[in-house]
Design a protein around this motif. Structure first.
Motif, mmCIF file in Angstrom:
data_model
loop_
_atom_site.group_PDB
_atom_site.id
_atom_site.type_symbol
_atom_site.label_atom_id
_atom_site.label_comp_id
_atom_site.label_asym_id
_atom_site.label_seq_id
_atom_site.Cartn_x
_atom_site.Cartn_y
_atom_site.Cartn_z
ATOM 1 N N THR A 53 0.810 -1.236 0.000
ATOM 2 C CA THR A 53 0.000 0.000 0.000
ATOM 3 C C THR A 53 0.843 1.286 0.000
ATOM 4 O O THR A 53 0.289 2.378 -0.090
ATOM 5 C CB THR A 53 -1.009 0.110 1.187
ATOM 6 O OG1 THR A 53 -0.292 0.404 2.392
ATOM 7 C CG2 THR A 53 -1.824 -1.151 1.369
ATOM 8 N N CYS A 54 2.158 1.171 0.090
ATOM 9 C CA CYS A 54 2.988 2.378 0.209
ATOM 10 C C CYS A 54 3.329 2.999 -1.141
ATOM 11 O O CYS A 54 3.298 2.341 -2.176
ATOM 12 C CB CYS A 54 4.287 2.046 0.937
ATOM 13 S SG CYS A 54 4.037 1.672 2.679
ATOM 14 N N TYR A 94 -5.719 -4.862 -1.559
ATOM 15 C CA TYR A 94 -4.526 -4.064 -1.249
ATOM 16 C C TYR A 94 -3.242 -4.844 -1.481
ATOM 17 O O TYR A 94 -2.170 -4.248 -1.579
ATOM 18 C CB TYR A 94 -4.580 -3.581 0.215
ATOM 19 C CG TYR A 94 -4.260 -4.656 1.226
ATOM 20 C CD1 TYR A 94 -5.238 -5.529 1.687
ATOM 21 C CD2 TYR A 94 -2.957 -4.832 1.697
ATOM 22 C CE1 TYR A 94 -4.943 -6.535 2.578
ATOM 23 C CE2 TYR A 94 -2.651 -5.837 2.603
ATOM 24 C CZ TYR A 94 -3.646 -6.687 3.038
ATOM 25 O OH TYR A 94 -3.343 -7.686 3.925
ATOM 26 N N HIS A 253 3.573 -3.819 13.522
ATOM 27 C CA HIS A 253 4.060 -3.846 12.133
ATOM 28 C C HIS A 253 4.283 -2.440 11.563
ATOM 29 O O HIS A 253 4.694 -2.296 10.426
ATOM 30 C CB HIS A 253 3.020 -4.581 11.278
ATOM 31 C CG HIS A 253 3.501 -5.000 9.920
ATOM 32 N ND1 HIS A 253 4.500 -5.928 9.740
ATOM 33 C CD2 HIS A 253 3.120 -4.625 8.666
ATOM 34 C CE1 HIS A 253 4.705 -6.102 8.436
ATOM 35 N NE2 HIS A 253 3.888 -5.319 7.770
HETATM 36 N N1 LIG Z 1 -3.857 -2.337 4.663
HETATM 37 C C1 LIG Z 1 -3.443 -3.615 5.142
HETATM 38 C C2 LIG Z 1 -2.059 -3.616 5.729
HETATM 39 C C3 LIG Z 1 -1.119 -2.813 4.947
HETATM 40 C C4 LIG Z 1 0.113 -2.521 5.741
HETATM 41 O O1 LIG Z 1 0.245 -2.833 6.926
HETATM 42 N N2 LIG Z 1 1.035 -1.912 5.060
HETATM 43 C C5 LIG Z 1 2.295 -1.639 5.666
HETATM 44 C C6 LIG Z 1 3.349 -2.381 4.898
HETATM 45 S S1 LIG Z 1 2.989 -4.128 4.804
HETATM 46 C C7 LIG Z 1 2.573 -0.158 5.578
HETATM 47 O O2 LIG Z 1 3.712 0.256 5.619
HETATM 48 N N3 LIG Z 1 1.524 0.669 5.468
HETATM 49 C C8 LIG Z 1 1.669 2.091 5.230
HETATM 50 C C9 LIG Z 1 1.968 2.922 6.430
HETATM 51 O O3 LIG Z 1 1.859 2.447 7.575
HETATM 52 O O4 LIG Z 1 2.334 4.113 6.241
HETATM 53 C C10 LIG Z 1 -4.377 -4.080 6.204
HETATM 54 O O5 LIG Z 1 -5.007 -3.206 6.797
HETATM 55 O O6 LIG Z 1 -4.410 -5.289 6.451
#
Ligand SMILES: N[C@@H](CCC(=O)N[C@@H](CS)C(=O)NCC(=O)O)C(=O)O
Length: 280
Positions: A53-54, A94, A253
Motif C-alpha cells: 500500500t505504500c 490491497y 508492524h
Molecule cells: N492495509 C493492510 C495492511 C497494509 C500494511 O500494513 N502496510 C504496511 C506495509 S505491509 C505499511 O507500511 N503501510 C503504510 C503505512 O503504515 O504508512 C491491512 O489493513 O491489512
C-alpha cells in the motif's frame, strides 16, 4: 527527470523526483535524501523498499531516517512499490496490483507489461541515480514487510552489488504464506521454479556472505501467518549463514516500530558501506 519536492532537513535535502521508466513502461516517483556532504563528496546509497500500500512518501514522512542518514553520510533512495498510471493493471485488493509489486518481474497477463519491479530496482534505478546524483558506487538495501522481502531477495541474488542487507518485519518465505502465494500465482503463474527465485528462504545458501540483519516486533499482527521469520532463520542456520535477528518486545508492524530502530539499521549499513574493501 522532474523535481517534485525539495525540502531542507538535518542539513541535507529530502527530494522527490519523477521520471519515465523504460523498464516499467510508466511514470514513476522516487524519493532521495541527500546529506549535506553530497554537495562536495560522492557518497554510498542505501535503497529502501516499502511495503504493501505504500508509495515513495511513507518512508520519508514516517521513519525519521534523515537524522541518521545525515549523521552517517548515507544517501537514501526510496522508490515507489509498483508501477503507476491509469493504464497499469490493478486489483481491488490491497495486496495485489498497484502498491503491491512484490519486487519481481511478472511473466503473466495482465501484469507483465508494467510489473517489472525487480529489474527496475536492480538495474534501471541505480543507473539513473548514478547519472544524476553524487554516488560512489557502494550500495546497501533495506525494506519493510513486502519491501523486506524485496531487499532480502535482491541482495541474495546480487551479493556483488550490495554491501549489506536488512529488513523490518520481512516476508521471508513468500512461497509458504498467503500474501506471497496470492501475488506469485497472479504475477508468475504456476511455475514453481520461478517462485523460488523470489523466496529469500529458498535463496539463502552456503555461499551467502553479506551482513544480514532483521528486526521483528512480537506484537506484529502479521507475524505468524505472513512473516514467519523462523523459516528464514532455520535456512540460515542450516547453511551456516550469519543473520543478526532481534525480536522486539511489544512492537507492531507499523512505522512506529521502524522509526524506533531505523537508526540502528542505518548504522549497520554505514559500517558495511564504509568498510567495504571496494570503497576507493
Ligand atoms: N492495509 C493492510 C495492511 C497494509 C500494511 O500494513 N502496510 C504496511 C506495509 S505491509 C505499511 O507500511 N503501510 C503504510 C503505512 O503504515 O504508512 C491491512 O489493513 O491489512
Amino acid at each position: 527527470m522532474k523535481q517534485l519536492e525539495n525540502v531542507r532537513t538535518f542539513g541535507g535535502e529530502q527530494q522527490v523526483w519523477q521520471h519515465q521508466s523504460a523498464t516499467l513502461n510508466c511514470t514513476m516517483n522516487f524519493a532521495i535524501f541527500l546529506p549535506e556532504q553530497a554537495k562536495t563528496e560522492k557518497l554510498p546509497v542505501l535503497y529502501w523498499l516499502s511495503g504493501l500500500t505504500c508509495t515513495e512518501q511513507n518512508f520519508i514522512t514516517k521513519a525519521g531516517a534523515q537524522r541518521y542518514a545525515a549523521q552517517h553520510k548515507v544517501i537514501i533512495v526510496a522508490p515507489d512499490t509498483s508501477p503507476r498510471g491509469d493504464d497499469v493493471a490493478d486489483n481491488e485488493s490491497y495486496d495485489l496490483g498497484k502498491g503491491a509489486g512484490f519486487y519481481l518481474n511478472a511473466t503473466q497477463q495482465p501484469w507483465a507489461k508494467h510489473y517489472q519491479m525487480y529489474d527496475y530496482i536492480v538495474n534501471e534505478l541505480p543507473v539513473l541515480i548514478a547519472e544524476h546524483f553524487p554516488v560512489n558506487g557502494k550500495q546497501a538495501i533495506s525494506g519493510h514487510s513486502m519491501g523486506g522481502h524485496g531487499a532480502l531477495t535482491i541482495a541474495l541474488k546480487n551479493p556483488q552489488r550490495y554491501s549489506s542487507v536488512s529488513a523490518f518485519a520481512p516476508i521471508v518465505a513468500p512461497t509458504q504464506v498467503p500474501w506471497g502465494q496470492k501475488a506469485f500465482q497472479h504475477y508468475l503463474g504456476d511455475n514453481q521454479t520461478q517462485w523460488t527465485q523470489y523466496d529469500a528462504t529458498a535463496l539463502v545458501n552456503a555461499e551467502t556472505r553479506l551482513p544480514i540483519r532483521i528486526d521483528q516486533g512480537d506484537k506484529d499482527s502479521f507475524l505468524t501467518e505472513q512473516l514467519r521469520p523462523e523459516l528464514f532463520l532455520d535456512a540460515c542456520r542450516a547453511h551456516h549463514v550469519a543473520c543478526e535477528y532481534y525480536l522486539r518486545q511489544g512492537y507492531d508492524h507499523s512505522y512506529y516500530f521502524i522509526a524506533t530502530f531505523i537508526g540502528e539499521h542505518i548504522a549497520f549499513h554505514a559500517k558495511a558501506l564504509y568498510q567495504d574493501p571496494r570503497t576507493a
